[in-house]
Design an enzyme around this catalytic site. Sequence first.
Site, PDB file in Angstrom:
ATOM      1  CG  ASN A   9      -1.759   1.228   1.355  1.00 37.82           C
ATOM      2  OD1 ASN A   9      -1.800   2.049   0.436  1.00 37.82           O
ATOM      3  ND2 ASN A   9      -2.447   1.375   2.487  1.00 37.82           N
ATOM      4  CE  LYS A  11      -0.127   3.179   4.764  1.00 39.54           C
ATOM      5  NZ  LYS A  11       0.006   3.271   6.219  1.00 39.54           N
ATOM      6  CG  HIS A  95      -5.689   1.920   5.273  1.00 34.33           C
ATOM      7  ND1 HIS A  95      -5.229   2.830   6.187  1.00 34.33           N
ATOM      8  CD2 HIS A  95      -4.695   1.014   5.090  1.00 34.33           C
ATOM      9  CE1 HIS A  95      -3.994   2.502   6.536  1.00 34.33           C
ATOM     10  NE2 HIS A  95      -3.645   1.399   5.880  1.00 34.33           N
ATOM     11  CD  GLU A  97      -2.836   5.445   6.738  1.00 34.37           C
ATOM     12  OE1 GLU A  97      -2.879   5.491   5.492  1.00 34.37           O
ATOM     13  OE2 GLU A  97      -1.879   4.913   7.361  1.00 34.37           O
ATOM     14  CD  GLU A 167      -3.185  -2.463   7.241  1.00 32.34           C
ATOM     15  OE1 GLU A 167      -2.065  -2.667   6.770  1.00 32.34           O
ATOM     16  OE2 GLU A 167      -3.838  -1.435   7.003  1.00 32.34           O
ATOM     17  N   GLY A 173       2.961   2.149  10.734  1.00 29.65           N
ATOM     18  CA  GLY A 173       3.925   3.244  10.607  1.00 29.65           C
ATOM     19  C   GLY A 173       4.675   3.563  11.889  1.00 29.65           C
ATOM     20  CB  SER A 213       5.674  -2.083  11.697  1.00 27.80           C
ATOM     21  OG  SER A 213       5.303  -0.754  12.007  1.00 27.80           O
TER      22      SER A 213
HETATM   23  P1  13P Z   1       3.343   0.269   7.541  1.00 25.12           P
HETATM   24  O1  13P Z   1       3.799  -1.023   6.921  1.00 25.12           O
HETATM   25  O2  13P Z   1       4.086   1.468   7.048  1.00 25.12           O
HETATM   26  O3  13P Z   1       3.266   0.167   9.027  1.00 25.12           O
HETATM   27  O4  13P Z   1       1.825   0.512   7.029  1.00 25.12           O
HETATM   28  C1  13P Z   1       0.909  -0.513   7.135  1.00 25.12           C
HETATM   29  C2  13P Z   1      -0.320  -0.133   6.397  1.00 25.12           C
HETATM   30  O5  13P Z   1      -1.067   0.739   6.806  1.00 25.12           O
HETATM   31  C3  13P Z   1      -0.599  -0.841   5.124  1.00 25.12           C
HETATM   32  O6  13P Z   1      -1.900  -0.603   4.700  1.00 25.12           O
END
Ligand code: 13P
Length: 251
Positions: A9, A11, A95, A97, A167, A173, A213
């Site tokens: 992803n 983003k 997601h 976010e 997740e 992150g 992560s």
């Molecule tokens: P990270 O791997 O940067 O922690 O992000 C995970 C994520 O949100 C994938 O959708």
Amino acid sequence: MRKTIIAGNWKMNKTNADAVAMLTELKAAVAGVENVGIVIGAPFTALSDAVKAVEGSNIKIAAQNMYPKASGAYTGEVSPEMLKAIGVEYVILGHSERREYFHETDAFINEKVKCALSYGLTPILCVGEKLEDREAGRTDLVNETQVKGGLAGLTKEEAVKVVVAYEPVWAIGTGKTATPEIAEETHKAIRKVLAEMFGAEAAEEITIQYGGSVKADNAKDLLAQADIDGGLVGGASLEAESFAKIVKAGM
Ligand code: 13P
């Protein structure tokens, strides 16, 4: 037998030129990998070029969102019909976010999941608890609510086409990965909810990815767990070399 799928992803990262450069490198790095599904979630602007860049390879392209209508007066939105028309095969939905910054509810995400399926797109439904939920002992309840809400009204035949991505928000992150044991415990609980909804046989067929992560050095231990069937990778999917290592950890 459910399939291992490693998805990236990106983003809100990468211009078209950056996307094509990364995918060209990734194509070479994962050539010959057959038993792991490989997906990259690119930003809308890069999707068309991304599809062209991976043509003839084992890499599929995902959108990171969509609006649950074919077309119409929805300024600024992108429809499943548009995604299908350019060769996108997956779509990341719900997601954390988007839940957090764009106030997406389970009901709205459910509309998107159903609409994506009706266009032949594979939804990757993201679920996961926040740190305060885990600390208050609400992890399983939060994930159950999001899974039941996101997949409400699906038939068994539709449910087996969905990919679920667990997740934990506190692991995204932050560099704080859930330990393989903690992740496995939650994956098991999610599969139990899927079994209640769609029957044990269907639940066994559904790929449940772990995200938060995931890196080249922790992927193997996570993927070795019985109920962890792949990864949804943020930061480590931005570079071909690190993402290819994670893909290969799934072989
Ligand atoms: P990270 O791997 O940067 O922690 O992000 C995970 C994520 O949100 C994938 O959708």
